[in-house]
Design an enzyme around this catalytic site. Sequence first.
Site, PDB file in Angstrom:
ATOM      1  N   GLY A 106      57.286  27.952  13.665  1.00 18.70           N
ATOM      2  CA  GLY A 106      58.985  29.303  13.637  1.00 18.70           C
ATOM      3  C   GLY A 106      59.426  28.649  15.146  1.00 18.70           C
ATOM      4  O   GLY A 106      59.705  27.771  15.506  1.00 18.70           O
TER       5      GLY A 106
ATOM      6  N   GLY B 201      63.172  30.524  17.003  1.00 18.27           N
ATOM      7  CA  GLY B 201      63.766  31.453  17.941  1.00 18.27           C
ATOM      8  C   GLY B 201      63.257  31.658  18.725  1.00 18.27           C
ATOM      9  O   GLY B 201      63.425  33.418  19.145  1.00 18.27           O
ATOM     10  N   SER B 202      62.015  31.546  19.012  1.00 11.76           N
ATOM     11  CA  SER B 202      60.373  31.803  19.754  1.00 11.76           C
ATOM     12  C   SER B 202      60.236  33.734  19.689  1.00 11.76           C
ATOM     13  O   SER B 202      59.431  33.782  20.187  1.00 11.76           O
ATOM     14  CB  SER B 202      61.424  32.559  21.595  1.00 11.76           C
ATOM     15  OG  SER B 202      62.116  30.909  21.942  1.00 11.76           O
TER      16      SER B 202
ATOM     17  N   GLY C 255      57.132  35.016  17.894  1.00 15.22           N
ATOM     18  CA  GLY C 255      55.802  35.062  18.561  1.00 15.22           C
ATOM     19  C   GLY C 255      55.709  34.061  19.830  1.00 15.22           C
ATOM     20  O   GLY C 255      54.472  34.182  19.715  1.00 15.22           O
TER      21      GLY C 255
ATOM     22  N   ARG D  61      67.919  20.409  14.216  1.00 12.14           N
ATOM     23  CA  ARG D  61      68.950  21.009  13.274  1.00 12.14           C
ATOM     24  C   ARG D  61      70.496  20.917  14.675  1.00 12.14           C
ATOM     25  O   ARG D  61      70.104  21.513  15.435  1.00 12.14           O
ATOM     26  CB  ARG D  61      68.828  22.287  12.774  1.00 12.14           C
ATOM     27  CG  ARG D  61      67.458  23.165  12.870  1.00 12.14           C
ATOM     28  CD  ARG D  61      67.930  24.391  14.091  1.00 12.14           C
ATOM     29  NE  ARG D  61      67.026  25.231  14.556  1.00 12.14           N
ATOM     30  CZ  ARG D  61      67.350  25.421  15.896  1.00 12.14           C
ATOM     31  NH1 ARG D  61      68.618  25.234  16.228  1.00 12.14           N
ATOM     32  NH2 ARG D  61      65.982  25.981  16.379  1.00 12.14           N
TER      33      ARG D  61
END
Length: 427
Positions: free
Chosen positions: A154, A156-157, A159, A279
């Site tokens: 995942g 962008g934090s 979950g 990235r």
Amino acid sequence: MTKRVLILVEGSRTGLLYIQATQRLGLHSITLSADPAQYDYIAREEAEAIRVDTADLDALTDECSRLRATYGIAGITCANESVYATVGKLCRYFDLPGPDATSIERCCNKFVQRELLREAVVPVPSYRLATDAKDVTRSAGEIGFPVVLKPAVGVGSSGVRLCRDIDEVAEHTTYLLGGKHMWRSSPRILVEEFVQGPYYCADIMGNEVIGIYAGEFGPPPHFVFRELTLPAPLTDDENERIVDISQNSLRALGLGWGPTNIELRWTKRGPVVIEVNPRMAGLPNPQMIQLAYGVDLITEHIKLVIGEEWDLRRRHSQIAAARILVPDRDGTLDWIDGDSRATAVPGVAEVEFYIGPKTRIVRKGDHRDWIGHVIAASPIRARTEAVLQQAVDLIDWSITPFPTAGDQEQCAAPQLSAPAQVAPDKR
């Protein structure tokens, strides 16, 4: 003469910067996306986009082959982690410079990433991999509270949550496994030690650490960024230790081509790697690097992608800081303003709102909660901090909370007199 194009696979918050940099380099950009309309900057820039299933490598290969019959493909890239490994595969197929897809895929799996870093003796939090609620509960007990629960795959934090006791672990496990979280892969949860200490992150190009930021988050249990400062206020020894651990992480993960962002915490035992993102970092990092050091990371990344020589030399030295605008409630945005006033403050470099009036706000506890940012820069740290705060104080918005079930019942009931009008709070 055949037009040279840069193919961008999907978009991101830095997508506009990539399109603008592509234009400055004399190239034509084409974005391949499953839904180009989700990136409003494409239409604003009158840039070209093609709808294609970006989860289907064969479909992407066919589309790029079709484009190659008309254009000269200078390079293929993106800043979207979910498709960055796919970009690596496309680059290899078309014999273009690009990241190693296998290394990207390994790094994007946070459990595999942890294993590789641990084997290389890079300090990481204690961790366990869990596939069901029983595993999660047992793992949390073995590590000791508080713990952090996060999807094994995942960005962008999303979950990610701090859990301080067994009840919070059970609650968040139910959220993750109960159908509310959108999984990018088979559901597997990483349970890890909550490493405490100041937060830092390093932006890297190739093997060179370009800048180290200090960061602050909003209130727990979530990890939503509130502020970044570049360069971080570190001693020479602290800076060197972060550079060393960052470069060791790259070697352990088989990275070292193009951009990487590494997140750390400084603990009693020194720097500990929280996460390696294989990235380009998202907003506002690229703008801050350019303000602080005069290095345009996105342009230099594109140069690498198209096979040209990049230039990472620093042109100047300033202190850059960014404040992320985050709402404190759910509801409907009535209005947001102050951007022109804030931009007029000397030293303010950028003010951007991501949303407009009538937008429904439902906080997720991750990067999707951001509604804008303000960036300031000056030669003096205290001056930058003061300018940033002055600008933020000039920005205001109003959010009307969603009606509760009780409010809806009251509105439906017969009224004996007109209800009082209450102005929404400004937040």
